[in-house]
Design a protein around this motif. Structure first.
Motif, PDB file in Angstrom:
ATOM      1  N   GLU A   1       4.489 -20.679 -46.649  1.00 19.41           N
ATOM      2  CA  GLU A   1       3.728 -20.216 -45.480  1.00 19.41           C
ATOM      3  C   GLU A   1       4.607 -20.153 -44.235  1.00 19.41           C
ATOM      4  O   GLU A   1       4.467 -19.258 -43.413  1.00 19.41           O
ATOM      5  N   TYR A   2       5.508 -21.090 -44.084  1.00 14.18           N
ATOM      6  CA  TYR A   2       6.332 -21.159 -42.879  1.00 14.18           C
ATOM      7  C   TYR A   2       7.763 -20.674 -43.097  1.00 14.18           C
ATOM      8  O   TYR A   2       8.637 -20.932 -42.285  1.00 14.18           O
TER       9      TYR A   2
ATOM     10  N   LYS B   1       8.998 -18.787 -37.259  1.00 17.18           N
ATOM     11  CA  LYS B   1       7.986 -19.776 -37.608  1.00 17.18           C
ATOM     12  C   LYS B   1       8.622 -20.875 -38.440  1.00 17.18           C
ATOM     13  O   LYS B   1       9.591 -20.641 -39.164  1.00 17.18           O
ATOM     14  N   THR B   2       8.079 -22.072 -38.306  1.00 19.52           N
ATOM     15  CA  THR B   2       8.557 -23.202 -39.097  1.00 19.52           C
ATOM     16  C   THR B   2       7.507 -24.306 -39.084  1.00 19.52           C
ATOM     17  O   THR B   2       6.589 -24.287 -38.261  1.00 19.52           O
ATOM     18  N   TYR B   3       7.654 -25.238 -40.009  1.00 19.10           N
ATOM     19  CA  TYR B   3       6.779 -26.415 -40.037  1.00 19.10           C
ATOM     20  C   TYR B   3       7.691 -27.635 -40.059  1.00 19.10           C
ATOM     21  O   TYR B   3       8.583 -27.746 -40.895  1.00 19.10           O
TER      22      TYR B   3
ATOM     23  N   GLY C   1       3.215 -27.222 -37.193  1.00 22.90           N
ATOM     24  CA  GLY C   1       3.816 -25.916 -37.385  1.00 22.90           C
ATOM     25  C   GLY C   1       3.840 -25.130 -36.090  1.00 22.90           C
ATOM     26  O   GLY C   1       3.059 -25.399 -35.172  1.00 22.90           O
TER      27      GLY C   1
ATOM     28  N   ALA D   1       4.281 -20.907 -34.982  1.00 30.34           N
ATOM     29  CA  ALA D   1       4.404 -19.531 -35.472  1.00 30.34           C
ATOM     30  C   ALA D   1       3.771 -18.591 -34.459  1.00 30.34           C
ATOM     31  O   ALA D   1       3.002 -19.025 -33.585  1.00 30.34           O
TER      32      ALA D   1
END
Length: 161
Positions: free
Chosen positions: A48-49, A54-56, A70, A72
């Motif tokens: 997802e990330y 975007k990142t988590y 997260g 994004a």
């Protein structure tokens, strides 16, 4: 000396992160529909990330994930606004300054990726979270921005980066 560290999520963290998020939501009495509890993304947060802008981040202590957040692009808007997403901490992580450090880490990421504002949605009874967001520069706004899909989250907050 802190015994915890913030780092980007890895595939082996996925199940711990899903369990952490869902257990905190249950602890807080959050509805299971119209919130992050039912997000399909929880099944594979790494995927997802994975992508541009975007990142988590997770908080790890003694090989255990004790928190995460997260960052994004906010869906449903063309403006340079990112969204602070799925920020949750287990009870043992709370009250230790970890939340503030996590927000700062996410805001730095947002600035580095040319976002100008950051948005978050939460619930009225998540008072500790709202206090932390206010302390970190978020201000309550009247109506939702973008389209998060979390129709049960009724507190909307925004800050400049």
């Amino acid at each position: 000396m802190d015994t915890w560290k913030i780092r980007e999520i890895k595939a082996e963290d996925n199940q711990q992160v899903k369990h952490l998020i869902q257990s905190v939501l249950v602890e807080m009495g959050v509805p299971k529909v119209g919130t992050a509890y039912e997000d399909k993304a929880l099944d594979d947060m790494t995927a997802e990330y994975d992508g541009d802008r975007k990142t988590y981040f997770i908080v790890e202590e003694n090989n255990k994930v004790i928190g995460g957040a997260g960052i994004a692009a906010l869906k449903g808007t063309e403006e340079p606004i990112c969204e602070l997403q799925k920020m949750y901490f287990l009870p043992e992580a709370r009250g230790r300054g970890i939340g503030t450090k996590m927000i700062n880490t996410c805001m730095d990421f947002g600035r580095q990726h040319s976002f100008e504002k950051c948005y978050i949605e939460t619930l009225p009874y998540m008072e500790s979270a709202r206090k932390l967001y206010h302390k970190s520069g978020f201000e309550t706004v009247e109506k939702p921005v973008g389209d998060t899909g979390h129709y049960n989250c009724t507190v909307y907050m925004l800050r400049n980066l």
